[in-house]
Design a protein around this motif. Structure first.
Motif, PDB file in Angstrom:
ATOM      1  N   ARG A  14      -9.378 -33.255   1.225  1.00  0.00           N
ATOM      2  CA  ARG A  14      -9.320 -32.408   2.411  1.00  0.00           C
ATOM      3  C   ARG A  14      -8.728 -33.151   3.599  1.00  0.00           C
ATOM      4  O   ARG A  14      -9.242 -33.120   4.726  1.00  0.00           O
ATOM      5  N   VAL A 108     -12.536 -23.397   3.558  1.00  0.00           N
ATOM      6  CA  VAL A 108     -13.536 -23.026   2.559  1.00  0.00           C
ATOM      7  C   VAL A 108     -14.465 -21.975   3.158  1.00  0.00           C
ATOM      8  O   VAL A 108     -14.977 -22.156   4.264  1.00  0.00           O
ATOM      9  N   GLU A 131     -10.376 -21.546  -0.213  1.00  0.00           N
ATOM     10  CA  GLU A 131     -11.288 -21.822  -1.315  1.00  0.00           C
ATOM     11  C   GLU A 131     -12.497 -20.932  -1.069  1.00  0.00           C
ATOM     12  O   GLU A 131     -13.160 -21.044  -0.033  1.00  0.00           O
ATOM     13  N   ASP A 133     -16.082 -19.380  -2.255  1.00  0.00           N
ATOM     14  CA  ASP A 133     -17.275 -19.488  -3.085  1.00  0.00           C
ATOM     15  C   ASP A 133     -18.073 -18.195  -2.976  1.00  0.00           C
ATOM     16  O   ASP A 133     -18.442 -17.775  -1.866  1.00  0.00           O
ATOM     17  N   THR A 162      -8.548 -19.889  -4.298  1.00  0.00           N
ATOM     18  CA  THR A 162      -9.272 -20.531  -5.387  1.00  0.00           C
ATOM     19  C   THR A 162     -10.708 -20.020  -5.337  1.00  0.00           C
ATOM     20  O   THR A 162     -11.416 -20.244  -4.354  1.00  0.00           O
ATOM     21  N   ARG A 164     -14.586 -19.601  -6.768  1.00  0.00           N
ATOM     22  CA  ARG A 164     -15.665 -20.169  -7.577  1.00  0.00           C
ATOM     23  C   ARG A 164     -16.864 -19.224  -7.506  1.00  0.00           C
ATOM     24  O   ARG A 164     -17.263 -18.811  -6.416  1.00  0.00           O
TER      25      ARG A 164
END
Length: 277
Positions: A14, A108, A131, A133, A162, A164
């Protein structure tokens, strides 16, 4: 280490960087077109030819990093003893154009609760370079029948983020794995779960923002409980609630999701600008 490895390593750690590419070479130059250099705040990988050419590119790349610039730019230099230079004469006789591409840290975002609003919000955010989540204590909310095959079918077929997915009976456990600078959105099906996540988020260092869905009366109850748990006024002020931009009154899940996404994207841009300065 080649430039591809350097880019991957900086992304994993990062660390922002700038990719410098010799995009066009006219006449003679120290390197051929396509040569690359990766410039991070405290590290350089690769070379585009040394001398004034490279030092000028390096200095400009560091300026872009300091400013938090996201847009790429072109830099053209003449390699002549008659050209004005800052770092020594290069008289190869050619001219080079370099492309400087900032490689910012990917934001994120963690969404706690994949109910109606959470799913709509995740669908919007998945179309951005993030990202993402997705956390829920209910296995059914995260089933392939509901989420599809990420990046291939279902609501996330066209995702660029991305993604998750975390099925956790104790969802706040996901906070421990979030990197510094993450943004947290709390919107589970259970107020007790929301409260536990808010409490844990306030005890998690380095989060950029904590957003809580719900009414002002809900927050009044949460605020009293969180204060009793030891959180002072400065800590409680970190929780943004109700989340979402002003002026959207619809309670449809898609409308709420648009409102929350708009505010979050503003917050991400603001956080990036603050880090740059």
């Amino acid at each position: 280490m080649d430039w591809v490895d350097a880019v991957q390593r900086h992304r994993a750690s990062r660390t922002p960087a700038v990719l410098v590419t010799l995009a066009m070479v006219r006449g003679h130059a120290p390197r051929n077109g396509g040569a690359k250099m990766v410039v991070a705040p405290d590290e350089v990988t690769g070379t585009v030819g040394g001398g004034n050419l490279e030092q000028t590119a390096l200095a400009r790349a560091r300026e872009l990093l300091a400013a938090g610039t996201a847009e790429p730019e072109l830099l053209t230099l003449t390699l002549s003893d008659r050209a004005a230079v800052d770092y020594g004469v290069q008289c190869c006789g050619g001219e080079v154009t370099m492309l400087l591409e900032p490689l910012p840290v990917v934001p994120v975002v963690a969404v706690f609760g994949l109910g109606h609003v959470g799913l709509e919000l995740a669908r919007i955010l998945a179309r951005h370079p993030l990202e993402l989540d997705l956390v829920d204590s209910r296995e059914a909310m995260l089933s392939p029948d509901r989420l599809g095959d990420l990046g291939a079918s279902g609501p996330f077929a066209d995702a660029v983020a991305t993604i998750r997915v975390h099925h956790l009976p104790v969802p706040e456990a996901a906070l421990a794995d979030l990197p510094t600078g993450a943004h947290v959105l709390v919107m589970t099906h259970d107020h007790a779960e929301d409260l536990a996540i808010c409490d844990a988020a306030l005890r998690t260092p380095g989060l950029d923002s904590i957003g809580l869905i719900g009414s002002r009366s809900k927050w009044a109850r949460f605020r009293a409980r969180l204060a009793s748990a030891g959180h002072d006024d400065d800590a409680l002020a970190r929780v943004e609630t109700p989340i979402g931009i002003d002026g959207i009154r619809s309670k449809e899940p898609a409308a709420i999701a648009v409102s929350v996404a708009a505010e979050l994207l503003q917050r991400i841009e603001q956080a990036a600008a603050e880090r740059a300065h």
